[in-house]
Design a protein around this motif. Structure first.
Motif, PDB file in Angstrom:
ATOM      1  N   GLN A 152      66.629  41.253  24.893  1.00 19.61           N
ATOM      2  CA  GLN A 152      67.943  40.642  24.670  1.00 19.61           C
ATOM      3  C   GLN A 152      68.737  41.272  23.527  1.00 19.61           C
ATOM      4  O   GLN A 152      69.866  40.852  23.266  1.00 19.61           O
ATOM      5  CB  GLN A 152      67.776  39.139  24.405  1.00 19.61           C
ATOM      6  CG  GLN A 152      67.307  38.365  25.639  1.00 19.61           C
ATOM      7  CD  GLN A 152      67.342  36.878  25.411  1.00 19.61           C
ATOM      8  OE1 GLN A 152      66.798  36.387  24.419  1.00 19.61           O
ATOM      9  NE2 GLN A 152      67.974  36.136  26.314  1.00 19.61           N
ATOM     10  N   ARG A 153      68.189  42.264  22.894  1.00 15.22           N
ATOM     11  CA  ARG A 153      68.918  42.930  21.800  1.00 15.22           C
ATOM     12  C   ARG A 153      69.696  44.108  22.364  1.00 15.22           C
ATOM     13  O   ARG A 153      69.143  44.956  23.067  1.00 15.22           O
ATOM     14  CB  ARG A 153      67.922  43.389  20.741  1.00 15.22           C
ATOM     15  CG  ARG A 153      68.545  43.909  19.471  1.00 15.22           C
ATOM     16  CD  ARG A 153      67.549  43.942  18.324  1.00 15.22           C
ATOM     17  NE  ARG A 153      67.986  44.814  17.264  1.00 15.22           N
ATOM     18  CZ  ARG A 153      67.478  46.019  17.013  1.00 15.22           C
ATOM     19  NH1 ARG A 153      66.465  46.458  17.746  1.00 15.22           N
ATOM     20  NH2 ARG A 153      67.940  46.769  16.048  1.00 15.22           N
ATOM     21  N   VAL A 154      70.988  44.167  22.048  1.00 10.83           N
ATOM     22  CA  VAL A 154      71.867  45.198  22.610  1.00 10.83           C
ATOM     23  C   VAL A 154      72.610  45.899  21.485  1.00 10.83           C
ATOM     24  O   VAL A 154      73.235  45.240  20.637  1.00 10.83           O
ATOM     25  CB  VAL A 154      72.876  44.586  23.605  1.00 10.83           C
ATOM     26  CG1 VAL A 154      73.783  45.670  24.187  1.00 10.83           C
ATOM     27  CG2 VAL A 154      72.149  43.842  24.721  1.00 10.83           C
ATOM     28  N   LEU A 155      72.555  47.208  21.464  1.00  9.61           N
ATOM     29  CA  LEU A 155      73.264  48.018  20.469  1.00  9.61           C
ATOM     30  C   LEU A 155      74.564  48.521  21.084  1.00  9.61           C
ATOM     31  O   LEU A 155      74.547  49.193  22.125  1.00  9.61           O
ATOM     32  CB  LEU A 155      72.399  49.194  20.021  1.00  9.61           C
ATOM     33  CG  LEU A 155      70.982  48.843  19.536  1.00  9.61           C
ATOM     34  CD1 LEU A 155      70.245  50.110  19.102  1.00  9.61           C
ATOM     35  CD2 LEU A 155      71.031  47.834  18.386  1.00  9.61           C
ATOM     36  N   VAL A 156      75.673  48.172  20.475  1.00 12.26           N
ATOM     37  CA  VAL A 156      76.999  48.470  21.033  1.00 12.26           C
ATOM     38  C   VAL A 156      77.750  49.390  20.076  1.00 12.26           C
ATOM     39  O   VAL A 156      77.936  49.058  18.898  1.00 12.26           O
ATOM     40  CB  VAL A 156      77.806  47.177  21.255  1.00 12.26           C
ATOM     41  CG1 VAL A 156      79.158  47.501  21.890  1.00 12.26           C
ATOM     42  CG2 VAL A 156      77.022  46.199  22.115  1.00 12.26           C
ATOM     43  N   ALA A 157      78.187  50.530  20.574  1.00 12.31           N
ATOM     44  CA  ALA A 157      78.961  51.453  19.744  1.00 12.31           C
ATOM     45  C   ALA A 157      80.275  50.805  19.325  1.00 12.31           C
ATOM     46  O   ALA A 157      80.965  50.199  20.149  1.00 12.31           O
ATOM     47  CB  ALA A 157      79.230  52.741  20.513  1.00 12.31           C
ATOM     48  N   GLU A 181      76.527  46.038  16.355  1.00 10.33           N
ATOM     49  CA  GLU A 181      77.458  47.155  16.442  1.00 10.33           C
ATOM     50  C   GLU A 181      76.918  48.373  15.715  1.00 10.33           C
ATOM     51  O   GLU A 181      76.410  48.280  14.593  1.00 10.33           O
ATOM     52  CB  GLU A 181      78.820  46.771  15.874  1.00 10.33           C
ATOM     53  CG  GLU A 181      79.624  45.880  16.796  1.00 10.33           C
ATOM     54  CD  GLU A 181      81.076  45.769  16.377  1.00 10.33           C
ATOM     55  OE1 GLU A 181      81.437  46.285  15.296  1.00 10.33           O
ATOM     56  OE2 GLU A 181      81.860  45.169  17.133  1.00 10.33           O
ATOM     57  N   MET A 182      77.033  49.529  16.367  1.00  7.16           N
ATOM     58  CA  MET A 182      76.623  50.797  15.783  1.00  7.16           C
ATOM     59  C   MET A 182      77.858  51.531  15.258  1.00  7.16           C
ATOM     60  O   MET A 182      78.843  51.693  15.995  1.00  7.16           O
ATOM     61  CB  MET A 182      75.923  51.657  16.836  1.00  7.16           C
ATOM     62  CG  MET A 182      74.569  51.125  17.306  1.00  7.16           C
ATOM     63  SD  MET A 182      73.299  51.221  16.011  1.00  7.16           S
ATOM     64  CE  MET A 182      73.298  49.537  15.392  1.00  7.16           C
TER      65      MET A 182
END
Length: 448
Positions: A152-157, A181-182
């Motif tokens: 469930q962990r999502v890295l979003v630019a 956020e990345m």
């Protein structure tokens, strides 16, 4: 009576039929503070002649002759009148649902062709029948990755379109997704060091846009190698589909979410547009929406059917992969007709013109004192520049010269005040670019 409200007597009759004494009693379930207690602030009443005159006056305010350098996810491209002629044919305008294959072969074939074109463009193996737009397609791609990885962990630019991020945040708030956020680096691409530091075994997906919101092109193969090393899935979002006429398709991605507005759909005040999700065939059971497939009938003739529909209208709600209730079939048809008319060479030529004209525009603007390019990575038809003063004030001055100025990046990125996102497409002429450069020079030379 066709265009008029019901008479008082008719209203009384209706209220009596449903067992209430007054309109106030009918609306008693609405909290008092939300009820309208005064007339709406609308002009009128007006006669028909006055209404026509009013709208003529409003239409006259939309003066012609403006040049547009605003992109940011919605793009002006040439579109053939043939597209409109085809999609307005009766069999397309009146066909709604493809469930009954025996009477909707044209609609099903058009959807099948759309899916095929999207696979060819994205380098993926399967594509769905379309979605609302790029923002919802991106969010559905993330939800698909969550189901496939059970994470469930999502890295979003942070360089993902701000509106795409907002839609994703809205979904995440109620479905348990943990968004992080990345940051972007000095060249405008996603910060590789920050990404590597955040990639762990609990990451479901990494979401990156290319070309990203700053117009910068990301390296999909490099990203895929880093993301797949942690067992996560790479979701590539594409807001400017024309870029695929020149750039390598993001075949290394696990899921591609794209906005198809650039393919034959006018900006049209922001919609309707057409979203795309494409992925690998092994993930097809988790693909949201619907798919049309090719088959043969009992006599061996080629035909089309609705092959897969993984939504709550067709299967148990808890098993559904999407709550998308429809697809943008007419918009998808427009994209299909447009791309068919262009062909491979036409799309490549269109993309080349976008790239060349944007490069020329940047070169002209960099000649102006105080204008500098913000990011060093390659770009497509949009680029970011830093000015010496407020972009909002600059745009106000440009508008006086019939120029719709660039997107004000400071509205979405507070750290990028005085930064402008400038878009140039094949519709922009050399003279218009030179006009922008001359006008911007005059504006920046004015005393504050």
């Amino acid at each position: 009576m066709r265009y008029l409200p019901k008479s008082p007597a008719e209203r009384e009759e209706m209220l009596a039929a449903i067992g209430v004494k007054s309109a106030e009693e009918l609306f008693s379930s609405i909290p008092e503070r939300y009820r309208l207690k005064k007339p709406l602030k609308l002009p009128g009443p007006m006669s028909e002649a006055e209404v026509i005159g009013y709208f003529k006056e409003r239409a006259a305010e939309n003066s012609l002759g403006y040049t547009n350098f605003l992109g940011a996810g919605v793009y002006n491209h040439w579109r053939s009148v043939v597209t409109d002629v085809v999609i307005q044919r009766g069999e397309f305008l009146t066909s709604y649902t493809p469930y009954q294959a025996e009477i909707t072969q044209g609609t099903l074939q058009a959807i099948f062709e759309f899916q095929t074109l999207m696979c060819q463009l994205t380098g993926q193996e399967v594509a769905n029948a379309s979605m609302y737009d790029g923002s919802t397609a991106t969010t559905e791609a993330v939800l698909m990755a969550e189901r496939l990885t059970n994470r469930q962990r999502v890295l979003v630019a942070r360089s993902l379109h701000p509106e795409y991020r907002h839609v994703l945040q809205t979904y995440a708030r109620n479905c348990g997704l943990q968004l992080e956020e990345m940051p972007y680096g000095a060249d405008g691409t996603i910060d590789r060091e920050a990404l590597r530091g955040a990639l762990r075994s609990d990451v479901a997906a990494v979401v990156v846009q290319s070309p990203n919101f700053f117009g910068v092109i990301e390296s999909t193969p490099e990203l895929a190698e880093a993301v797949h090393g942690s067992g996560a899935m790479l979701v590539i979002a594409i807001a400017e589909g024309v870029s695929l006429g020149l750039l390598n398709p993001p075949a290394e991605a696990d899921i591609v979410a794209m906005e198809g507005q650039s393919f034959g759909l006018s900006p049209s005040y922001g919609g309707p547009f057409v979203g795309v999700i494409a992925s690998r065939e092994k993930y097809v059971r988790q693909l949201p929406g619907r798919l049309a497939g090719e088959t043969t009938d009992t006599e061996g003739r080629r035909g089309f059917v609705l092959t897969l529909a993984t939504r709550e209208q067709h299967i148990r709600r808890e098993k559904a992969t999407s709550n998308i209730c429809t697809n943008q079939a007419l918009c998808a048809l427009a994209a299909t007709v447009h791309l068919t008319l262009l062909g491979k060479e036409g799309l490549r030529e269109m993309a080349h013109q976008n790239l060349s004209k944007a490069a020329f525009a940047l070169a002209e603007l960099e000649k102006i004192p105080g204008v500098r390019r913000a990011f060093s990575a390659p770009f497509f038809n949009e680029f970011t520049v830093e000015l010496t003063r407020s972009v909002k004030l600059v745009n106000a001055q440009l508008l006086k010269e019939k120029i719709i100025g660039p997107f004000v990046l400071g509205t979405a990125y507070p750290e990028l005040t005085k930064h402008a996102l400038i878009c140039v497409t094949e519709t922009t002429t050399r003279a218009q670019i030179e006009h922008l450069a001359a006008a911007l020079r005059r504006v920046l030379e004015q005393p504050l």
